[in-house]
Design a protein around this motif. Structure first.
Motif, mmCIF file in Angstrom:
data_model
loop_
_atom_site.group_PDB
_atom_site.id
_atom_site.type_symbol
_atom_site.label_atom_id
_atom_site.label_comp_id
_atom_site.label_asym_id
_atom_site.label_seq_id
_atom_site.Cartn_x
_atom_site.Cartn_y
_atom_site.Cartn_z
ATOM 1 N N ASP A 155 0.840 -1.193 0.000
ATOM 2 C CA ASP A 155 0.000 0.000 0.000
ATOM 3 C C ASP A 155 0.877 1.246 0.000
ATOM 4 O O ASP A 155 2.100 1.178 0.180
ATOM 5 C CB ASP A 155 -0.947 0.006 1.205
ATOM 6 N N ARG A 191 -4.328 12.069 5.438
ATOM 7 C CA ARG A 191 -5.045 10.827 5.083
ATOM 8 C C ARG A 191 -5.759 10.936 3.748
ATOM 9 O O ARG A 191 -5.763 9.987 2.956
ATOM 10 C CB ARG A 191 -6.050 10.489 6.182
ATOM 11 N N GLN A 192 -6.403 12.069 3.500
ATOM 12 C CA GLN A 192 -7.157 12.206 2.253
ATOM 13 C C GLN A 192 -6.226 12.140 1.045
ATOM 14 O O GLN A 192 -6.544 11.485 0.045
ATOM 15 C CB GLN A 192 -7.938 13.517 2.250
ATOM 16 N N GLN A 193 -5.061 12.798 1.159
ATOM 17 C CA GLN A 193 -4.116 12.756 0.048
ATOM 18 C C GLN A 193 -3.571 11.353 -0.158
ATOM 19 O O GLN A 193 -3.438 10.883 -1.291
ATOM 20 C CB GLN A 193 -2.960 13.726 0.306
ATOM 21 N N LEU A 194 -3.261 10.663 0.934
ATOM 22 C CA LEU A 194 -2.736 9.308 0.812
ATOM 23 C C LEU A 194 -3.791 8.367 0.228
ATOM 24 O O LEU A 194 -3.464 7.481 -0.567
ATOM 25 C CB LEU A 194 -2.257 8.799 2.170
ATOM 26 N N HIS A 195 -5.037 8.570 0.619
ATOM 27 C CA HIS A 195 -6.111 7.747 0.049
ATOM 28 C C HIS A 195 -6.230 7.997 -1.448
ATOM 29 O O HIS A 195 -6.361 7.050 -2.247
ATOM 30 C CB HIS A 195 -7.437 8.064 0.744
ATOM 31 N N ALA A 196 -6.175 9.273 -1.852
ATOM 32 C CA ALA A 196 -6.247 9.601 -3.274
ATOM 33 C C ALA A 196 -5.051 9.025 -4.021
ATOM 34 O O ALA A 196 -5.184 8.502 -5.137
ATOM 35 C CB ALA A 196 -6.309 11.116 -3.447
ATOM 36 N N GLN A 232 -3.340 6.374 -3.212
ATOM 37 C CA GLN A 232 -3.553 4.925 -3.285
ATOM 38 C C GLN A 232 -4.442 4.574 -4.480
ATOM 39 O O GLN A 232 -4.191 3.598 -5.189
ATOM 40 C CB GLN A 232 -4.203 4.438 -1.982
ATOM 41 N N GLN A 233 -5.473 5.388 -4.710
ATOM 42 C CA GLN A 233 -6.402 5.110 -5.802
ATOM 43 C C GLN A 233 -5.770 5.328 -7.176
ATOM 44 O O GLN A 233 -6.110 4.638 -8.135
ATOM 45 C CB GLN A 233 -7.641 6.012 -5.666
#
Length: 255
Positions: free
Chosen positions: A197, A224-229, A231-232
């Motif tokens: 991940d 977190r939001q940037q890391l989630h984006a 990841q996608q």
């Protein structure tokens, strides 16, 4: 490091690597693999005094001492050099910049520099300084990152916020040109690491201290939001996130 020579904030680079001194050895698998291959390109040389230029925690200083070499270990980051000394890595420790080594001309037989010179502003100037401290008949071996390294991370960040978050690296042709004043050999290849991940991937980069961006942004862990984006948007291979390194192995002969 870039397509043109630039002024590097060496103090910021040193701080980033000093912060990583305790975590480096647990995260530096790629560095060890590349360094082992670099060692093989110079083990036949009979010289006895070796400079580990950018020694980090001293892993390869210890490897060279085990082969009977007398080792001078130099690093820009005080934290790295302190860790190397704590581990008894070298015969002599030098806190300094490989662009301005605190050594007289013709001091050493061999120079070993593993994945360090990409943090310098001018590859040719850096190699000239390493050449200066090498004796006639000696050898300089270096590895560095090449244009196209970390392209997956750069591509994903571009889709998230329009910025690369990755330093620029010299092309094959620019590395050839930097080595052109001297008799030399160059070999280029690619190595790819895979991560489960984005968080693991970013922690790995942070663990080896590779978080300083010359453009002035930090490459550390983000929200977190940037890391989630991220990841996608990250490309995948067999349910893993690949991170590719384009590598150059260079040997320069001191005539």
């Amino acid at each position: 490091m870039t397509t043109v020579d630039e002024v590097i904030n060496k103090h910021a680079v040193a701080q980033a690597f000093s912060r990583a001194a305790q975590s480096y050895d647990n995260a530096a698998d790629l560095q060890r693999r590349v360094g082992n291959e670099l060692m093989q390109r110079m083990v036949a040389h009979p010289g006895s005094l070796l400079l580990d230029a950018g020694c980090g925690t001293g892993h390869f200083s210890r490897c060279w001492r085990a082969r009977g070499k007398t080792v001078y270990a130099v690093d820009l980051a005080p934290g790295m050099l302190e860790k190397a000394a704590e581990l008894g890595s070298a015969d002599r420790y030098l806190l300094g910049d490989i662009d301005a080594l605190p050594l007289p001309d013709g001091t050493v037989d061999l120079v070993f520099s593993n994945l360090v010179v990409q943090w310098c502003g001018s590859l040719r100037a850096t190699l000239a300084e390493l050449y200066r401290v090498t004796r006639p008949g000696g050898m300089i071996a270096f590895s560095t990152l090449v244009q196209g390294s970390l392209w997956e991370l750069s591509h994903a960040w571009q889709q998230v916020d329009g910025q690369s978050h990755v330093n620029h690296f010299l092309s094959d042709e620019q590395i050839h040109a930097a080595c052109s004043p001297w008799r030399h050999e160059l070999h280029f290849c690619q190595k790819t690491e895979r991560f489960p991940d984005v968080i693991t991937l970013m922690r790995s980069l942070k663990g080896i201290g590779a978080t300083h961006l010359h453009q002035g942004r930090t490459g550390g862990l983000t929200g977190r939001q940037q890391l989630h984006a991220l990841q996608q948007k990250f490309p995948r291979e067999n349910n893993a996130l690949p991170l590719s390194y384009q590598l150059a192995y260079g040997v320069i002969y001191h005539e």
